[in-house]
Design a protein around this motif. Sequence first.
Motif, mmCIF file in Angstrom:
data_model
loop_
_atom_site.group_PDB
_atom_site.id
_atom_site.type_symbol
_atom_site.label_atom_id
_atom_site.label_comp_id
_atom_site.label_asym_id
_atom_site.label_seq_id
_atom_site.Cartn_x
_atom_site.Cartn_y
_atom_site.Cartn_z
ATOM 1 N N SER A 42 0.814 -1.219 0.000
ATOM 2 C CA SER A 42 0.000 0.000 0.000
ATOM 3 C C SER A 42 0.844 1.263 0.000
ATOM 4 C CB SER A 42 -0.906 0.027 1.233
ATOM 5 O OG SER A 42 -1.740 -1.096 1.254
ATOM 6 N N VAL A 43 2.121 1.124 0.222
ATOM 7 C CA VAL A 43 3.022 2.271 0.302
ATOM 8 C C VAL A 43 3.000 3.088 -0.992
ATOM 9 C CG1 VAL A 43 5.508 2.237 -0.233
ATOM 10 C CG2 VAL A 43 4.756 2.033 2.073
ATOM 11 N N TYR A 44 2.722 2.448 -2.100
ATOM 12 C CA TYR A 44 2.743 3.125 -3.394
ATOM 13 C C TYR A 44 1.370 3.646 -3.810
ATOM 14 C CZ TYR A 44 7.172 0.724 -3.341
ATOM 15 O OH TYR A 44 8.407 0.267 -2.973
ATOM 16 N N SER A 45 0.380 3.471 -2.963
ATOM 17 C CA SER A 45 -0.975 3.898 -3.279
ATOM 18 C C SER A 45 -1.106 5.411 -3.144
ATOM 19 C CB SER A 45 -1.971 3.211 -2.338
ATOM 20 O OG SER A 45 -3.264 3.720 -2.577
ATOM 21 N N THR A 46 -1.911 6.007 -4.006
ATOM 22 C CA THR A 46 -2.195 7.439 -3.888
ATOM 23 C C THR A 46 -3.485 7.671 -3.107
ATOM 24 O OG1 THR A 46 -3.316 7.405 -6.031
ATOM 25 C CG2 THR A 46 -0.974 8.008 -6.013
ATOM 26 N N ASP A 47 -4.201 6.600 -2.781
ATOM 27 C CA ASP A 47 -5.434 6.709 -1.999
ATOM 28 C C ASP A 47 -5.120 6.791 -0.510
ATOM 29 O OD1 ASP A 47 -6.928 6.428 -4.330
ATOM 30 O OD2 ASP A 47 -6.997 4.242 -4.151
#
Length: 70
Positions: A42-47
């Motif tokens: 999730s580290v790369y999520s923009t949400d």
Amino acid sequence: MLGMEHFPGQSQINIMLKRMDKESVEQLQNIHHELFMNYSSSVYSTDNIVIDIDQSGLVANAKSYEFDQK
């Protein structure tokens, strides 16, 4: 990461929680952050990301306590 042979029992967790101070909370935050950054996709999520750490109380009575005595 924490150098523990096994996960602590409920009585040990209760002792730890009662002894926590501001520095202990900061250490726990740092551990959580490091684990999240190293192991979460999730580290790369923009949400927005919601992390739910279960804080529900554990019910323990009578024989369910470690080293219980009447």
